[in-house]
Scaffold this active site. Sequence first.
Site, PDB file in Angstrom:
ATOM      1  N   GLY A   1       0.798  -1.237   0.054  1.00  0.00           N
ATOM      2  CA  GLY A   1      -0.113  -0.023   0.160  1.00  0.00           C
ATOM      3  C   GLY A   1       1.089   1.395  -0.050  1.00  0.00           C
ATOM      4  O   GLY A   1       2.151   1.107   0.086  1.00  0.00           O
TER       5      GLY A   1
ATOM      6  N   GLY B   1       2.642   3.751   1.464  1.00  0.00           N
ATOM      7  CA  GLY B   1       3.287   3.718   2.832  1.00  0.00           C
ATOM      8  C   GLY B   1       3.899   5.165   2.806  1.00  0.00           C
ATOM      9  O   GLY B   1       4.002   5.770   4.118  1.00  0.00           O
ATOM     10  N   ARG B   2       4.019   5.781   1.938  1.00  0.00           N
ATOM     11  CA  ARG B   2       4.583   7.147   2.021  1.00  0.00           C
ATOM     12  C   ARG B   2       4.027   7.994   0.967  1.00  0.00           C
ATOM     13  O   ARG B   2       4.823   9.275   0.596  1.00  0.00           O
ATOM     14  CB  ARG B   2       6.232   7.138   2.050  1.00  0.00           C
ATOM     15  CG  ARG B   2       6.798   6.533   1.064  1.00  0.00           C
ATOM     16  CD  ARG B   2       8.001   6.729   0.902  1.00  0.00           C
ATOM     17  NE  ARG B   2       8.938   6.106   0.211  1.00  0.00           N
ATOM     18  CZ  ARG B   2      10.023   6.233  -0.290  1.00  0.00           C
ATOM     19  NH1 ARG B   2      10.804   7.035   0.266  1.00  0.00           N
ATOM     20  NH2 ARG B   2      10.806   5.357  -1.063  1.00  0.00           N
TER      21      ARG B   2
ATOM     22  N   LYS C   1       4.784  12.250  -2.352  1.00  0.00           N
ATOM     23  CA  LYS C   1       5.307  11.112  -2.021  1.00  0.00           C
ATOM     24  C   LYS C   1       6.550  11.803  -1.019  1.00  0.00           C
ATOM     25  O   LYS C   1       7.282  12.788  -1.168  1.00  0.00           O
ATOM     26  CB  LYS C   1       6.266  10.761  -3.211  1.00  0.00           C
ATOM     27  CG  LYS C   1       6.980   9.397  -2.754  1.00  0.00           C
ATOM     28  CD  LYS C   1       7.540   8.650  -4.084  1.00  0.00           C
ATOM     29  CE  LYS C   1       8.295   7.400  -3.670  1.00  0.00           C
ATOM     30  NZ  LYS C   1       8.731   6.589  -4.987  1.00  0.00           N
TER      31      LYS C   1
ATOM     32  N   ASP D   1       8.800   5.431   7.820  1.00  0.00           N
ATOM     33  CA  ASP D   1       8.608   6.502   8.568  1.00  0.00           C
ATOM     34  C   ASP D   1       7.555   7.435   7.727  1.00  0.00           C
ATOM     35  O   ASP D   1       7.241   8.449   8.180  1.00  0.00           O
ATOM     36  CB  ASP D   1       9.774   7.403   9.075  1.00  0.00           C
ATOM     37  CG  ASP D   1      10.719   7.521   7.637  1.00  0.00           C
ATOM     38  OD1 ASP D   1      10.230   7.094   6.766  1.00  0.00           O
ATOM     39  OD2 ASP D   1      11.795   7.997   7.911  1.00  0.00           O
TER      40      ASP D   1
ATOM     41  N   ARG E   1       3.989  14.323  -7.583  1.00  0.00           N
ATOM     42  CA  ARG E   1       4.096  13.592  -8.893  1.00  0.00           C
ATOM     43  C   ARG E   1       2.563  13.432  -9.412  1.00  0.00           C
ATOM     44  O   ARG E   1       1.552  13.320  -8.722  1.00  0.00           O
ATOM     45  CB  ARG E   1       4.636  12.241  -8.548  1.00  0.00           C
ATOM     46  CG  ARG E   1       4.156  11.251  -7.775  1.00  0.00           C
ATOM     47  CD  ARG E   1       4.961   9.913  -7.801  1.00  0.00           C
ATOM     48  NE  ARG E   1       4.241   8.945  -7.113  1.00  0.00           N
ATOM     49  CZ  ARG E   1       4.797   7.925  -6.582  1.00  0.00           C
ATOM     50  NH1 ARG E   1       6.034   7.227  -7.362  1.00  0.00           N
ATOM     51  NH2 ARG E   1       4.238   6.748  -6.074  1.00  0.00           N
TER      52      ARG E   1
ATOM     53  N   ASP F   1       4.345  -4.265  -7.519  1.00  0.00           N
ATOM     54  CA  ASP F   1       3.544  -3.114  -6.961  1.00  0.00           C
ATOM     55  C   ASP F   1       3.973  -2.015  -7.596  1.00  0.00           C
ATOM     56  O   ASP F   1       3.723  -0.858  -7.457  1.00  0.00           O
ATOM     57  CB  ASP F   1       3.854  -3.217  -5.412  1.00  0.00           C
ATOM     58  CG  ASP F   1       5.402  -3.498  -4.895  1.00  0.00           C
ATOM     59  OD1 ASP F   1       5.823  -4.606  -5.151  1.00  0.00           O
ATOM     60  OD2 ASP F   1       5.688  -2.381  -4.179  1.00  0.00           O
TER      61      ASP F   1
HETATM   62  P1  AMP Z   1       9.211   0.522  -2.849  1.00  0.00           P
HETATM   63  O1  AMP Z   1      10.186  -0.338  -2.951  1.00  0.00           O
HETATM   64  O2  AMP Z   1       9.746   2.010  -2.894  1.00  0.00           O
HETATM   65  O3  AMP Z   1       8.177   0.603  -4.157  1.00  0.00           O
HETATM   66  O4  AMP Z   1       8.246   0.423  -1.528  1.00  0.00           O
HETATM   67  C1  AMP Z   1       7.707  -0.783  -1.091  1.00  0.00           C
HETATM   68  C2  AMP Z   1       6.747  -0.462  -0.120  1.00  0.00           C
HETATM   69  O5  AMP Z   1       7.336   0.172   0.938  1.00  0.00           O
HETATM   70  C3  AMP Z   1       5.554   0.497  -0.429  1.00  0.00           C
HETATM   71  O6  AMP Z   1       4.291  -0.130  -0.024  1.00  0.00           O
HETATM   72  C4  AMP Z   1       6.134   1.577  -0.256  1.00  0.00           C
HETATM   73  O7  AMP Z   1       4.833   2.477   0.192  1.00  0.00           O
HETATM   74  C5  AMP Z   1       6.709   1.128   1.196  1.00  0.00           C
HETATM   75  N1  AMP Z   1       7.461   2.254   1.571  1.00  0.00           N
HETATM   76  C6  AMP Z   1       8.991   2.519   1.045  1.00  0.00           C
HETATM   77  N2  AMP Z   1       9.618   3.522   1.910  1.00  0.00           N
HETATM   78  C7  AMP Z   1       8.853   3.557   2.812  1.00  0.00           C
HETATM   79  C8  AMP Z   1       8.918   4.786   4.183  1.00  0.00           C
HETATM   80  N3  AMP Z   1      10.066   5.559   4.080  1.00  0.00           N
HETATM   81  N4  AMP Z   1       7.897   4.795   4.798  1.00  0.00           N
HETATM   82  C9  AMP Z   1       7.019   4.227   4.596  1.00  0.00           C
HETATM   83  N5  AMP Z   1       6.643   3.093   3.526  1.00  0.00           N
HETATM   84  C10 AMP Z   1       7.447   2.935   2.719  1.00  0.00           C
HETATM   85 MG    MG Z   2       6.901   1.032  -4.979  1.00  0.00          MG
END
Ligand code: AMP
Ligand code: MG
Length: 497
Positions: free
Chosen positions: A99, A101-102, A121, A133, A184, A260
């Site tokens: 989901g 997350g940020r 973002k 975080d 974005r 994702d």
């Molecule tokens: P990504 O590898 O950046 O596509 O992230 C994978 C998952 O981790 C996604 O659900 C992001 O929203 C979550 N995510 C990545 N970095 C953070 C962060 N600093 N805080 C919260 N969620 C994160």
């Molecule tokens: Mg991602």
Amino acid sequence: MKGMSYKKVKRSIDEVEFNNTFQILPSVFYSHVQPSFLPDPYLISVSENVAHLLGFTPEHFQESLAIDLFTGNKIHPASKPIAAVYSGHQFGHWAGQLGDGRAILLGDVESEHGKWEIQLKGSGLTPYSRQGDGRAVLRSSIREFLCSEAMEALGIPTTRALSLIGSKDPVYRETVETAAVVTRIAPTFIRFGSFEHWYYKQDIEHLKILADHVIEHFYPEFKDTENPYKSLLSDVVKRTAELIAQWQAVGFMHGVMNTDNMSILGLTLDYGPFGFMDGFNQGHICNHSDDQGRYAYTNQPYIGQWNCRVLAQALLPLIGTVEEAQEIIAEYIPAYRGKYDSLMHAKLGLEEKYPEDQKLLDLLLEILQASRVDYTLFFRRLSDLKHDDFETNQPIRDLFADRLAFDDWSVQYRKRLKLENSDDVKRKSAMNQVNPKYILRNYLVQIAIEKAQNDDFSEVNKLLKILEKPFDEQEEYNDYAKLPPDWGTDLNISCSS
Ligand code: AMP
Ligand code: MG
């Protein structure tokens, strides 16, 4: 789009009407969230092109209202911010629920250039933040901001970046860094993983609601087809195959092709440890955390298909039989090959296609690999080769450790040019419209990051301007088209962004 000029409609940011189209979906698809307060934000950069796409003028970003809106410090009265839920496969394994997350969706706005969702973002915790975080560091935000716009200018489908706003608020990674928010935009940020989420719960009702929503808003032409879900899958497969062909042709590596991070619109989505090829190496891995090289350059086309298979599986309850889904997945390889082939012909300045061309290309990739020739410089310089003048080999062969290998190849290439009576002048001009002079080399973005970390944003803004016109000579910026310095080759980037 290349060379597109936007009609400059002035509208002030507080006049913008926000809609919350995503919230047509039932509330199980998202959570209402409030962005976290970002102390003392300051504008680092704004993309004029994206501002115009939305009907804003960049001057509006000098107002504090824009800064407040695009950090989430102030919420537009019509905007109801949410974070969306999705799941996904990460590095080949089912990861369950992920989901936003940020990322926080502010809503969507309509301009004469279409309907755009606006997402922040790095704007704080959401119910999907898990251990994170909810923040993004300046370093990774600069990378996403610049690369989104660089890809667009290269003609490669991508989410876009409106603004980059920084703050001195500390963010803890391997070391203490500072926060930033990238705003974005895209028609939608719905991913393959959004579908997987419902499939793995065996919640076919919500799976269908999501597919119907996507078709209604983004693929309306499929509504009246025999099986709209099959049409949807088929189109997404084609878009994905063609997207990855474009990545391969320009030498772009995404780095984290988890499901994702795969857009249902076939856009490049979620810029993390991406990289552009410097010295050509098929096996190059740009993501420091990718121990197995799953997302290495050479694997990207297959991973694209693997991801499409995951999407097909998720859509299976709506499609019918496994055989039908497999037939659609089988369209991936021909779509990929067809697009890659056309792009590589264009890169070589060849207008016609012959079966033997494959050999010429294979041999070229082999000698580029053997000498680790700079991929971008090679194609740009190749346009200066004259069909009847061997002297013109010099600047190109200089890129090779094995110069004779290039001379040998150039004999074959000249024969091939002769076969279609290629005109040197016309060919050069055509090649320079498809072979960029400027790409976002890792070392260039690294310099911009280091300056920005010392509060000098000039390099970020300069790179944005240069990369908005990657095919133009822009001779005053020749230094930005040079080989990377020794320290700047083969940089690999960590995932902790
Ligand atoms: P990504 O590898 O950046 O596509 O992230 C994978 C998952 O981790 C996604 O659900 C992001 O929203 C979550 N995510 C990545 N970095 C953070 C962060 N600093 N805080 C919260 N969620 C994160
Ligand atoms: Mg991602």
